[in-house]
Design a protein around this motif. Structure first.
Motif, PDB file in Angstrom:
ATOM      1  N   ILE A 176      31.029  83.769 -62.666  1.00 20.00           N
ATOM      2  CA  ILE A 176      30.423  84.850 -61.893  1.00 20.00           C
ATOM      3  C   ILE A 176      31.431  85.974 -61.692  1.00 20.00           C
ATOM      4  N   LYS A 177      32.670  85.609 -61.365  1.00 22.11           N
ATOM      5  CA  LYS A 177      33.697  86.612 -61.090  1.00 22.11           C
ATOM      6  C   LYS A 177      34.126  87.369 -62.336  1.00 22.11           C
ATOM      7  N   SER A 178      34.071  86.735 -63.485  1.00 21.43           N
ATOM      8  CA  SER A 178      34.446  87.432 -64.722  1.00 21.43           C
ATOM      9  C   SER A 178      33.271  88.229 -65.288  1.00 21.43           C
ATOM     10  N   GLY A 179      32.054  87.880 -64.894  1.00 25.81           N
ATOM     11  CA  GLY A 179      30.859  88.589 -65.342  1.00 25.81           C
ATOM     12  C   GLY A 179      30.327  88.013 -66.640  1.00 25.81           C
ATOM     13  N   LEU A 189      30.888  93.941 -58.442  1.00 23.29           N
ATOM     14  CA  LEU A 189      30.695  95.187 -57.694  1.00 23.29           C
ATOM     15  C   LEU A 189      31.998  95.656 -57.072  1.00 23.29           C
ATOM     16  N   GLN A 190      32.703  94.736 -56.441  1.00 23.21           N
ATOM     17  CA  GLN A 190      34.014  94.986 -55.849  1.00 23.21           C
ATOM     18  C   GLN A 190      34.839  93.730 -56.045  1.00 23.21           C
ATOM     19  N   LYS A 191      36.005  93.698 -55.437  1.00 21.83           N
ATOM     20  CA  LYS A 191      36.891  92.554 -55.624  1.00 21.83           C
ATOM     21  C   LYS A 191      36.237  91.234 -55.223  1.00 21.83           C
ATOM     22  N   ASN A 192      35.514  91.224 -54.107  1.00 23.36           N
ATOM     23  CA  ASN A 192      34.896  89.971 -53.645  1.00 23.36           C
ATOM     24  C   ASN A 192      33.369  90.044 -53.577  1.00 23.36           C
ATOM     25  N   LYS A 193      32.765  91.053 -54.226  1.00 26.28           N
ATOM     26  CA  LYS A 193      31.308  91.189 -54.219  1.00 26.28           C
ATOM     27  C   LYS A 193      30.783  91.200 -55.648  1.00 26.28           C
ATOM     28  N   PHE A 194      29.701  90.428 -55.848  1.00 21.64           N
ATOM     29  CA  PHE A 194      29.148  90.249 -57.188  1.00 21.64           C
ATOM     30  C   PHE A 194      27.627  90.368 -57.127  1.00 21.64           C
ATOM     31  N   LYS A 195      27.031  90.661 -58.248  1.00 23.08           N
ATOM     32  CA  LYS A 195      25.588  90.815 -58.333  1.00 23.08           C
ATOM     33  C   LYS A 195      25.048  89.887 -59.404  1.00 23.08           C
ATOM     34  N   LEU A 196      24.042  89.070 -59.043  1.00 22.63           N
ATOM     35  CA  LEU A 196      23.319  88.248 -60.007  1.00 22.63           C
ATOM     36  C   LEU A 196      21.935  88.859 -60.181  1.00 22.63           C
ATOM     37  N   LYS A 197      21.618  89.211 -61.416  1.00 20.56           N
ATOM     38  CA  LYS A 197      20.309  89.791 -61.726  1.00 20.56           C
ATOM     39  C   LYS A 197      19.714  89.043 -62.894  1.00 20.56           C
ATOM     40  N   GLY A 198      18.398  88.972 -62.921  1.00 20.72           N
ATOM     41  CA  GLY A 198      17.748  88.318 -64.041  1.00 20.72           C
ATOM     42  C   GLY A 198      16.303  87.989 -63.734  1.00 20.72           C
ATOM     43  N   LYS A 199      15.790  86.974 -64.420  1.00 26.54           N
ATOM     44  CA  LYS A 199      14.408  86.536 -64.259  1.00 26.54           C
ATOM     45  C   LYS A 199      14.351  85.017 -64.279  1.00 26.54           C
ATOM     46  N   VAL A 200      13.404  84.493 -63.542  1.00 27.61           N
ATOM     47  CA  VAL A 200      13.094  83.072 -63.598  1.00 27.61           C
ATOM     48  C   VAL A 200      11.649  82.955 -64.070  1.00 27.61           C
ATOM     49  N   LYS A 201      11.420  82.070 -65.039  1.00 34.39           N
ATOM     50  CA  LYS A 201      10.085  81.856 -65.595  1.00 34.39           C
ATOM     51  C   LYS A 201       9.716  80.393 -65.436  1.00 34.39           C
ATOM     52  N   LYS A 245       4.430  72.520 -63.854  1.00 35.08           N
ATOM     53  CA  LYS A 245       3.699  71.896 -64.951  1.00 35.08           C
ATOM     54  C   LYS A 245       4.654  71.137 -65.870  1.00 35.08           C
ATOM     55  N   SER A 246       5.831  71.719 -66.134  1.00 35.09           N
ATOM     56  CA  SER A 246       6.784  71.064 -67.030  1.00 35.09           C
ATOM     57  C   SER A 246       8.004  70.599 -66.235  1.00 35.09           C
ATOM     58  N   ASP A 247       8.878  69.900 -66.917  1.00 38.01           N
ATOM     59  CA  ASP A 247      10.075  69.356 -66.273  1.00 38.01           C
ATOM     60  C   ASP A 247      11.210  70.363 -66.179  1.00 38.01           C
ATOM     61  N   ASN A 248      11.046  71.548 -66.786  1.00 40.21           N
ATOM     62  CA  ASN A 248      12.101  72.558 -66.782  1.00 40.21           C
ATOM     63  C   ASN A 248      11.538  73.934 -66.463  1.00 40.21           C
ATOM     64  N   ILE A 249      12.389  74.761 -65.860  1.00 36.53           N
ATOM     65  CA  ILE A 249      12.082  76.179 -65.719  1.00 36.53           C
ATOM     66  C   ILE A 249      13.173  76.944 -66.445  1.00 36.53           C
ATOM     67  N   ASN A 250      12.875  78.182 -66.823  1.00 41.49           N
ATOM     68  CA  ASN A 250      13.836  79.001 -67.557  1.00 41.49           C
ATOM     69  C   ASN A 250      14.342  80.119 -66.670  1.00 41.49           C
ATOM     70  N   CYS A 251      15.618  80.391 -66.813  1.00 41.33           N
ATOM     71  CA  CYS A 251      16.231  81.433 -66.013  1.00 41.33           C
ATOM     72  C   CYS A 251      17.221  82.197 -66.894  1.00 41.33           C
ATOM     73  N   THR A 252      17.145  83.506 -66.862  1.00 37.56           N
ATOM     74  CA  THR A 252      18.097  84.352 -67.563  1.00 37.56           C
ATOM     75  C   THR A 252      18.823  85.174 -66.515  1.00 37.56           C
ATOM     76  N   LEU A 253      20.153  85.079 -66.496  1.00 38.04           N
ATOM     77  CA  LEU A 253      20.947  85.751 -65.468  1.00 38.04           C
ATOM     78  C   LEU A 253      22.062  86.584 -66.082  1.00 38.04           C
ATOM     79  N   SER A 254      22.403  87.644 -65.373  1.00 41.53           N
ATOM     80  CA  SER A 254      23.584  88.448 -65.676  1.00 41.53           C
ATOM     81  C   SER A 254      24.386  88.570 -64.397  1.00 41.53           C
ATOM     82  N   SER A 255      25.706  88.579 -64.532  1.00 39.86           N
ATOM     83  CA  SER A 255      26.586  88.717 -63.384  1.00 39.86           C
ATOM     84  C   SER A 255      27.429  89.979 -63.556  1.00 39.86           C
TER      85      SER A 255
END
Length: 170
Positions: free
Chosen positions: A8-11, A45-57, A32-42
């Motif tokens: 997360i910290k390295s992005g 923002l600052q030295k100790n602040k981070f952003k996780l963005k993406g989608k869960v399906k 319905k199924s045994d798995n869900i899908n997730c696509t994330l980007s990190s």
């Protein structure tokens, strides 16, 4: 599902996660199924602040409130979460979507956040389709599948007996 804090910290960009539904806390959602899908980007923002963005399906099983039939619905929900690593004494979280990372084992568990995001998206009154006829109020048959011959007399109401009750004014 745990993500390494070092990642997360390295992005990272558009990382795909296939997440077993049994590790997501039970919030009442039926998958319905045994798995869900997730696509994330990190992003950093600052030295100790981070952003996780993406989608869960996922594909969710709902029960129609009119006919009580189970049906599937595919969802695709946005994820937009700010993470803060080790708040200082004077710092406060101003953004509602900001989460403080408290783990000391260098991993962040996103499973409970995904469970919350999915459960909060559930409709209050799920319908199998907008034209659902529901159940007959007399015989209980699913009127989407078979039409019944039940006749409701004009003026007949389920609540008529309540009107006969005497009320007291206080």
């Amino acid at each position: 599902m745990k993500i390494k804090l070092s990642d997360i910290k390295s992005g990272f960009q558009k990382r795909f996660f296939d997440i077993p539904t049994d590790i997501i806390p039970n919030r009442g959602t039926k998958f319905k199924s045994d798995n869900i899908n997730c696509t994330l980007s990190s992003n950093v923002l600052q030295k100790n602040k981070f952003k996780l963005k993406g989608k869960v399906k996922a594909e969710i099983i709902y029960e129609c409130v009119r006919c009580l039939k189970l049906f599937n619905s595919k969802i695709s929900l946005p994820i937009d979460i700010s993470l803060v690593d080790k708040l200082k004494n004077n710092d406060t979280i101003k953004d509602e979507d900001t989460v403080e990372i408290l783990n000391s084992d260098d991993e962040f568990d996103i499973g409970s956040l995904l469970g919350d995001i999915i459960e909060l998206d559930n409709p209050i009154k799920p319908l199998c389709n907008n034209e659902c006829l529901g159940l007959c109020t007399v015989c209980g048959i699913n009127m989407n599948e078979i039409s019944c011959n039940c006749k409701i007399e004009k003026g007949y109401g389920l609540w008529e007996n309540l009107k006969k009750l005497e009320t007291k004014e206080y």
